[in-house]
Design an enzyme around this catalytic site. Structure first.
Site, PDB file in Angstrom:
ATOM      1  N   ARG A  89     -22.838 -40.644  21.792  1.00  0.00           N
ATOM      2  CA  ARG A  89     -23.233 -40.471  20.283  1.00  0.00           C
ATOM      3  C   ARG A  89     -23.466 -39.118  20.511  1.00  0.00           C
ATOM      4  NH1 ARG A  89     -25.515 -44.555  24.743  1.00  0.00           N
ATOM      5  NH2 ARG A  89     -26.860 -46.347  23.831  1.00  0.00           N
ATOM      6  N   ASP A 149     -32.738 -48.592  27.407  1.00  0.00           N
ATOM      7  CA  ASP A 149     -32.049 -49.059  28.361  1.00  0.00           C
ATOM      8  C   ASP A 149     -33.115 -49.533  30.103  1.00  0.00           C
ATOM      9  OD1 ASP A 149     -29.713 -46.591  27.579  1.00  0.00           O
ATOM     10  OD2 ASP A 149     -32.137 -46.214  26.722  1.00  0.00           O
ATOM     11  N   ARG A 152     -32.985 -53.356  29.461  1.00  0.00           N
ATOM     12  CA  ARG A 152     -31.629 -53.565  29.678  1.00  0.00           C
ATOM     13  C   ARG A 152     -31.593 -54.214  30.458  1.00  0.00           C
ATOM     14  NH1 ARG A 152     -28.862 -49.908  25.274  1.00  0.00           N
ATOM     15  NH2 ARG A 152     -27.931 -51.790  23.250  1.00  0.00           N
ATOM     16  N   HIS A 176     -30.555 -40.687  26.389  1.00  0.00           N
ATOM     17  CA  HIS A 176     -30.110 -42.085  26.508  1.00  0.00           C
ATOM     18  C   HIS A 176     -28.957 -41.893  26.061  1.00  0.00           C
ATOM     19  CE1 HIS A 176     -30.335 -45.223  24.098  1.00  0.00           C
ATOM     20  NE2 HIS A 176     -30.091 -45.056  23.103  1.00  0.00           N
TER      21      HIS A 176
END
Length: 316
Positions: A89, A149, A152, A176
């Site tokens: 990212r 997240d 998940r 993140h």
């Protein structure tokens, strides 16, 4: 004055268009404006989504210019270059900051009262960039953070324990990205501490804690298999927006400016916060173990290094 029933979405790629569809189905808004550098793409998405209306509540969906955002209460930014296979990212930073310079300038020219919700990665850094460029109150600049997240993690833990994932309570906080962390010390299933629930269920905690590694890598796995992630982030975005529009005051691990919490200052990262009509109402200092506190500070330092690079380039 902004209209709480009007939303704008900038970026009509996989993520932006899926967010748009999810919000149309939610029936929370009366008007939606889609903007994309590819005007034909925005126009096509607006037309396609408009054909859903006979099955849902009446709503106006248009493609337009930034001027159409002048009275939008929420502006979602999902624009930017896509994350490639094998790319972290943070590798996206330099490419997406330049795009945000133009977007934030155009938004603030026509609307200085809206809430800006950043979804583009790396979300924590771009949330900070948005805050500094817009000069908005920090309560009105929100990043999607680790809401996805956390979902998940809850999904995986619920599956492993054979329980409804909505009864699993835990947070992933920090960046993140690769330096994020799970707050296992306060994790519970409907009020029962996670280790105790594992004992009751006959499941070893050794089968639970490694699930966090899968959470960290799941985006890379999905990108490898199908090219992009968009369904779950759309639901995560909808949950944040619902808390704003409906004044839910939900506690969500969104990316927001942290000023002194956990000994961290002047950085955007994901921590549990109360989200309501005016944006971020309060950042919460949830209890952390000594190791979790150490890892959170390391995560903040990771983000800070990239923010410092931006400052050196005079982009913020």
């Amino acid at each position: 004055m902004t209209d709480i029933k009007k939303i704008g979405i900038i970026g009509c790629g996989f993520v932006g268009s899926t967010i748009a569809y999810t919000l149309v189905e939610s029936e929370m808004f009366n008007e939606m404006v889609l903007i994309d550098v590819n005007e034909n793409k925005a126009r096509g998405e607006a037309l396609d989504l408009g054909h859903c209306i006979p099955f849902l509540s009446q709503m106006q969906i248009v493609s337009g210019s930034y001027n159409a955002l002048s009275d939008a209460s929420i502006v979602v930014i999902a624009a930017g270059v896509n994350q490639k296979e094998g790319e972290t990212r943070t590798d996206l930073l330099n490419r997406n900051v330049k795009i945000f310079e133009d977007i934030i300038g155009r938004i603030t020219e026509v609307n200085r009262e809206c809430i800006i919700l950043v979804v583009t990665n790396p979300v924590d850094i771009l949330t900070y960039v948005t805050l500094k460029m817009s000069k908005f109150d920090p309560s009105r600049v929100i990043g999607s953070g680790t809401v996805l997240d956390t979902a998940r993690l809850k999904y995986l833990v619920g599956n492993r324990l054979g329980v409804d994932s909505r009864n699993v309570h835990s947070f992933i906080i920090g960046e993140h990205g690769d330096s994020e962390l799970a707050v296992w010390s306060s994790a519970n299933v409907s009020g029962i501490d996670l280790p105790e629930y594992c004992r009751i269920s006959g499941v070893s905690t050794d089968m639970i804690y490694p699930l966090f590694d899968y959470v960290k890598n799941s985006a890379y796995d999905i990108i490898r298999d199908k090219g992009a992630t968009y369904y779950a982030i759309a639901q995560s975005t909808k949950r944040i927006i619902k808390s704003i529009v409906s004044e839910d005051n939900a506690i969500l691990p969104i990316s927001t400016l942290v000023t002194g919490h956990y000994g961290i200052d002047d950085i955007c990262l994901s921590v549990p916060a109360i989200v309501g009509r005016d944006g971020v109402k309060k950042v919460l200092d949830i209890p952390l173990s000594e190791d979790e506190m150490r890892r959170l500070k390391m995560s903040a330092e990771t983000i800070s290094r990239y923010v410092d690079e931006i400052r050196l380039k005079s982009l913020v």
